[in-house]
Design a protein around this motif. Structure first.
Motif, PDB file in Angstrom:
ATOM      1  N   PHE A   1      -2.346  -1.512  -5.292  1.00  0.00           N
ATOM      2  CA  PHE A   1      -1.511  -0.588  -6.063  1.00  0.00           C
ATOM      3  C   PHE A   1      -1.201   0.636  -5.191  1.00  0.00           C
ATOM      4  N   ILE A   2       0.042   1.023  -5.138  1.00  0.00           N
ATOM      5  CA  ILE A   2       0.455   2.257  -4.460  1.00  0.00           C
ATOM      6  C   ILE A   2       1.038   3.171  -5.523  1.00  0.00           C
ATOM      7  N   ASP A   3       0.461   4.340  -5.636  1.00  0.00           N
ATOM      8  CA  ASP A   3       0.890   5.305  -6.653  1.00  0.00           C
ATOM      9  C   ASP A   3       0.934   4.651  -8.030  1.00  0.00           C
ATOM     10  N   ASP A   4      -0.139   3.852  -8.265  1.00  0.00           N
ATOM     11  CA  ASP A   4      -0.332   3.171  -9.543  1.00  0.00           C
ATOM     12  C   ASP A   4       0.699   2.080  -9.816  1.00  0.00           C
ATOM     13  N   ASN A   5       1.429   1.705  -8.805  1.00  0.00           N
ATOM     14  CA  ASN A   5       2.385   0.612  -8.939  1.00  0.00           C
ATOM     15  C   ASN A   5       1.893  -0.597  -8.152  1.00  0.00           C
ATOM     16  N   PHE A   6       1.778  -1.758  -8.803  1.00  0.00           N
ATOM     17  CA  PHE A   6       1.344  -2.969  -8.116  1.00  0.00           C
ATOM     18  C   PHE A   6       2.395  -3.354  -7.088  1.00  0.00           C
ATOM     19  N   VAL A   7       1.897  -3.638  -5.828  1.00  0.00           N
ATOM     20  CA  VAL A   7       2.839  -3.972  -4.756  1.00  0.00           C
ATOM     21  C   VAL A   7       2.563  -5.352  -4.141  1.00  0.00           C
ATOM     22  N   ALA A   8       1.303  -5.790  -4.149  1.00  0.00           N
ATOM     23  CA  ALA A   8       1.034  -7.100  -3.528  1.00  0.00           C
ATOM     24  C   ALA A   8      -0.422  -7.518  -3.795  1.00  0.00           C
ATOM     25  N   ASN A   9      -0.733  -8.782  -3.440  1.00  0.00           N
ATOM     26  CA  ASN A   9      -2.096  -9.300  -3.437  1.00  0.00           C
ATOM     27  C   ASN A   9      -2.519  -9.520  -1.986  1.00  0.00           C
ATOM     28  N   GLY A  10      -3.703  -9.111  -1.630  1.00  0.00           N
ATOM     29  CA  GLY A  10      -4.293  -9.397  -0.320  1.00  0.00           C
ATOM     30  C   GLY A  10      -3.832  -8.469   0.778  1.00  0.00           C
ATOM     31  N   SER A  11      -2.577  -8.418   1.064  1.00  0.00           N
ATOM     32  CA  SER A  11      -2.083  -7.537   2.145  1.00  0.00           C
ATOM     33  C   SER A  11      -0.673  -7.043   1.810  1.00  0.00           C
ATOM     34  N   TRP A  12      -0.343  -5.868   2.382  1.00  0.00           N
ATOM     35  CA  TRP A  12       0.979  -5.245   2.125  1.00  0.00           C
ATOM     36  C   TRP A  12       1.324  -4.326   3.275  1.00  0.00           C
ATOM     37  N   GLN A  13       2.607  -4.324   3.653  1.00  0.00           N
ATOM     38  CA  GLN A  13       3.082  -3.403   4.697  1.00  0.00           C
ATOM     39  C   GLN A  13       4.491  -2.957   4.344  1.00  0.00           C
ATOM     40  N   ASP A  14       4.690  -1.646   4.364  1.00  0.00           N
ATOM     41  CA  ASP A  14       6.039  -1.116   4.044  1.00  0.00           C
ATOM     42  C   ASP A  14       6.070   0.370   4.367  1.00  0.00           C
ATOM     43  N   ARG A  15       7.232   0.969   4.133  1.00  0.00           N
ATOM     44  CA  ARG A  15       7.418   2.400   4.370  1.00  0.00           C
ATOM     45  C   ARG A  15       6.914   3.195   3.163  1.00  0.00           C
TER      46      ARG A  15
ATOM     47  N   ARG B   1      -1.303   7.658  -3.601  1.00  0.00           N
ATOM     48  CA  ARG B   1      -2.540   7.121  -4.198  1.00  0.00           C
ATOM     49  C   ARG B   1      -2.586   5.611  -3.934  1.00  0.00           C
ATOM     50  N   LEU B   2      -3.636   5.157  -3.257  1.00  0.00           N
ATOM     51  CA  LEU B   2      -3.844   3.730  -2.957  1.00  0.00           C
ATOM     52  C   LEU B   2      -5.000   3.223  -3.788  1.00  0.00           C
ATOM     53  N   ARG B   3      -4.801   2.067  -4.424  1.00  0.00           N
ATOM     54  CA  ARG B   3      -5.905   1.470  -5.168  1.00  0.00           C
ATOM     55  C   ARG B   3      -5.854  -0.058  -4.944  1.00  0.00           C
ATOM     56  N   VAL B   4      -7.083  -0.584  -4.585  1.00  0.00           N
ATOM     57  CA  VAL B   4      -7.210  -2.036  -4.326  1.00  0.00           C
ATOM     58  C   VAL B   4      -8.200  -2.613  -5.335  1.00  0.00           C
TER      59      VAL B   4
END
Length: 364
Positions: free
Chosen positions: A340-354, A361-364
């Motif tokens: 989760f980035i800024d409380d928004n789900f972005v991916a499972n396992g790994s993520w890369q972006d701008r 806020r990062l949450r795994v």
């Protein structure tokens, strides 16, 4: 000539008798007055009255004076078609226009008869103008002071929408002031239809491509303006009974600005803080000449704001180098957990972006 013959006073009569008879070998009238004896005061009054009558008849003698046409020519003037056309309601054709040069006063003309084709319309506003029916070959003229000209044959058949000039001599021996008009007119061509004209402290919309305005003789400043065109200013001198043409060449006030961005295209564009809907870099935008504030903005880049000067008829280049305002962030989760980035789900396992510069806020 008017001759007055007074008889001798006759005794014992208190009234006067008079009669008119032609004078020998003369065409004018003679008033022969024979009067009987009357009182001295009445005698004097009658003499004064007869003298006044003689003066009026003498003044009226010029009514029988003859007019003559000394010149009649066809011209290339377009006044009868473009400047001041008139339509004959009888046949639907344009009138011919006869511009008359004469020492006679225009308003004293009674009528212009063109034989079987009808009468002319007299226009004294711009001089002595007569609108004549097309097809006329003969003219008769009646004037209050100069008498009449009957059945004068014209050297040509009058054509619809055509201007002719005629010189008319009065043949009078009395001296009259020459009639001249102090009104002329100015014509404008080449302007944009719908342009605004300011002249003689008046403002009006020029609804046609050929615009005419009547003005008293004199010098004038004029101003013609229209949206997206340069304002044209100038001076014009109007002369009485004359046409003064002014040819206007209105110049576009529009220029262009060409906006590009690096390292990426697709940046939004604002001009004077107004979003240009549907416009992203690269873009060419047409603007009136002048100074503008142009903003280029794109996600993950710093906003870029610059002033540009747009010139009429020219293209101004604006190349914006976008400065990054982000970092590339990589996140990996060993157990394939949710990210989760800024409380928004972005991916499972790994993520890369701008991510834009700033706290997140990062949450795994």
């Amino acid at each position: 000539m008017i001759a007055l013959a007074f008889g001798r006073a006759m005794e014992n009569k208190r009234f006067a008798r008079f009669f008119c008879a032609p004078a020998p070998q003369q065409n004018s009238n003679i008033i022969l007055l024979q009067h009987k004896k009357m009182r001295t005061a009445k005698h004097k009054a009658y003499k004064q009255w007869l003298f006044a009558l003689a003066m009026m008849l003498t003044a009226g003698a010029s009514v029988n004076a003859q007019m003559s046409v000394t010149k009649f020519e066809k011209t290339t003037d377009q006044e009868a078609r473009i400047g001041s056309p008139r339509t004959n309601t009888n046949d639907g054709k344009l009138y011919a226009l006869i511009k008359i040069t004469t020492d006679l006063t225009c308003t004293d003309f009674v009528n212009f008869n063109f034989g079987g084709v009808g009468y002319g319309d007299i226009d004294c506003e711009k001089g002595t103008w007569v609108y004549a029916p097309a097809g006329a070959r003969r003219i008769s003229i009646n004037h209050k002071l100069a008498g009449s000209l009957e059945n004068h044959d014209l050297p040509m058949t009058l054509e619809a929408g055509t201007v002719y000039v005629m010189e008319l001599a009065s043949g009078r021996q009395h001296t009259y002031l020459e009639h001249t008009s102090n009104i002329g007119y100015v014509t404008f061509e080449g302007h944009v239809i719908g342009a605004t004209l300011k002249i003689n402290n008046e403002t009006e919309i020029m609804a046609d491509a050929y615009w005419r305005k009547n003005l008293p003789a004199g010098a004038y400043d004029y101003e013609i303006s229209a949206p997206n065109y340069e304002t044209e200013r100038g001076k014009v001198t109007v002369r009485g009974e004359e046409k003064t043409p002014v040819n206007i060449k209105m110049r576009s006030s529009l220029g262009e600005v060409r906006i590009t961005s690096t390292p990426e295209d697709g940046a939004s564009i604002l001009i004077d803080d107004k979003m240009q809907d549907g416009k992203t870099t690269p873009a060419t935008i047409e603007l009136n000449k002048g100074k503008y504030s142009i903003t280029v903005t794109k996600k993950f880049y710093k906003l870029d704001k610059q002033e540009v000067q747009v010139k009429a008829g020219a293209q101004t280049q604006l190349n914006v180098e976008l400065k990054p305002n982000f970092a590339v962030v990589s996140v990996h989760s060993a157990d394939n957990g949710k990210i989760f980035i800024d409380d928004n789900f972005v991916a499972n396992g790994s993520w890369q972006d701008r991510l834009a510069a700033g706290p997140h806020r990062l949450r795994v």
